[in-house]
Write a protein that holds these residues in place. Structure first.
Motif, short mmCIF file in Angstrom:
data_model
loop_
_atom_site.label_atom_id
_atom_site.label_comp_id
_atom_site.label_asym_id
_atom_site.label_seq_id
_atom_site.Cartn_x
_atom_site.Cartn_y
_atom_site.Cartn_z
N ALA A 62 8.70 -4.75 -14.30
CA ALA A 62 7.28 -4.41 -14.34
C ALA A 62 6.96 -3.27 -13.38
CB ALA A 62 6.44 -5.64 -14.00
N LEU A 63 7.52 -3.30 -12.19
CA LEU A 63 7.27 -2.24 -11.21
C LEU A 63 7.75 -0.88 -11.71
CD1 LEU A 63 8.19 -3.65 -7.68
CD2 LEU A 63 5.93 -3.25 -8.64
N ALA A 64 8.90 -0.86 -12.34
CA ALA A 64 9.48 0.41 -12.78
C ALA A 64 8.52 1.17 -13.68
CB ALA A 64 10.80 0.16 -13.50
N PRO A 69 6.58 3.99 -6.98
CA PRO A 69 6.82 3.95 -5.53
C PRO A 69 7.24 2.56 -5.04
CG PRO A 69 4.87 5.25 -5.99
CD PRO A 69 5.26 4.58 -7.28
N ALA A 70 6.61 1.52 -5.56
CA ALA A 70 6.99 0.16 -5.16
C ALA A 70 8.41 -0.15 -5.63
CB ALA A 70 6.00 -0.85 -5.71
N PHE A 71 8.76 0.28 -6.84
CA PHE A 71 10.13 0.07 -7.33
C PHE A 71 11.13 0.74 -6.40
CE2 PHE A 71 13.88 1.63 -9.49
CZ PHE A 71 14.41 0.44 -9.98
N LEU A 72 10.85 1.97 -5.99
CA LEU A 72 11.78 2.67 -5.10
C LEU A 72 11.93 1.96 -3.77
CD1 LEU A 72 11.38 6.50 -5.66
CD2 LEU A 72 13.34 5.03 -6.15
N CYS A 73 10.90 1.29 -3.32
CA CYS A 73 11.01 0.50 -2.10
C CYS A 73 12.06 -0.59 -2.28
CB CYS A 73 9.66 -0.13 -1.76
SG CYS A 73 9.72 -1.29 -0.39
N CYS A 138 4.05 1.87 -0.85
CA CYS A 138 5.51 1.71 -0.84
C CYS A 138 5.95 0.98 0.43
CB CYS A 138 6.18 3.08 -0.94
SG CYS A 138 7.99 3.00 -0.90
N LEU A 139 5.42 1.38 1.56
CA LEU A 139 5.77 0.71 2.82
C LEU A 139 5.35 -0.75 2.81
CD1 LEU A 139 4.85 3.47 5.42
CD2 LEU A 139 7.14 2.72 4.75
N GLU A 143 7.71 -5.84 2.62
CA GLU A 143 7.64 -7.27 2.90
C GLU A 143 8.01 -8.09 1.67
OE1 GLU A 143 4.50 -10.71 4.34
OE2 GLU A 143 3.93 -8.61 4.55
N LYS A 144 7.50 -7.70 0.52
CA LYS A 144 7.80 -8.43 -0.72
C LYS A 144 9.28 -8.27 -1.08
CE LYS A 144 5.56 -9.92 -4.65
NZ LYS A 144 4.29 -9.98 -5.27
#
Length: 159
Positions: A62-64, A69-73, A138-139, A143-144
């Motif tokens: 889903a993130l992708a 940015p969240a996926f890259l994290c 992204c930062l 935590e997740k």
């Protein structure tokens, strides 16, 4: 399961084409280790249907699409965590439990430091195009990422 997912997303999504064939990929090495485990001990650990691995894969997919940015994290944290402290922990566990067996998961073809530096530089280049809000998001996703990785480790460690 999670590494196959990460590598599959990177292979198919144009947003992540800079992260293809980095040398950090782990799914083939992990598959080799699981095959060794099965031949040595009679069976290999299997992912629990609906377990934390399946949940994490669903989340990454889903993130992708909706939140690169969240996926890259998650991408960064998965690969870099296992190349840093993960190698040290893996070697210690191998020495204590597997008679010092050199697991494929902790071996890379080429200079690991160079590969990591290149991936980090590529992530930084991509992040230059992000808004301040995207960078902060992204930062915050870190935590997740650690929580979901921790859930995987807990599931693996169950007797």
């Amino acid at each position: 399961m999670v590494y196959e997912c990460l590598e599959g997303i990177v292979a198919r999504e144009v947003d992540f084409e800079n992260f293809r064939e980095t040398g950090l990929e782990r799914s083939a090495a992990l598959a080799a280790d699981l095959a060794w485990w099965e031949s040595t001990f009679g069976s290999a650990p299997e992912a629990a249907p609906g377990g934390s691995g399946a949940t994490y894969v669903e989340y990454l997919e889903a993130l992708a699409v909706r939140d690169p940015p969240a996926f890259l994290c998650h991408f960064y944290n998965q690969y870099f965590a296992h190349t840093a402290g993960g190698r040290m922990i893996g070697n210690q566990m191998s020495d204590k439990l597997l008679d010092g067996k050199d697991l494929e998961f902790y071996q890379w073809d080429g200079d690991l430091a160079e590969m990591m530096a290149q991936v980090k530089a590529d992530i930084n280049r991509v992040a230059e195009g992000w808004s301040e809000e995207q960078r902060q998001h992204c930062l915050e996703e870190t935590e997740k990422s650690f929580k979901m990785s921790g859930q995987l480790l807990q599931e693996i460690a169950k007797p």
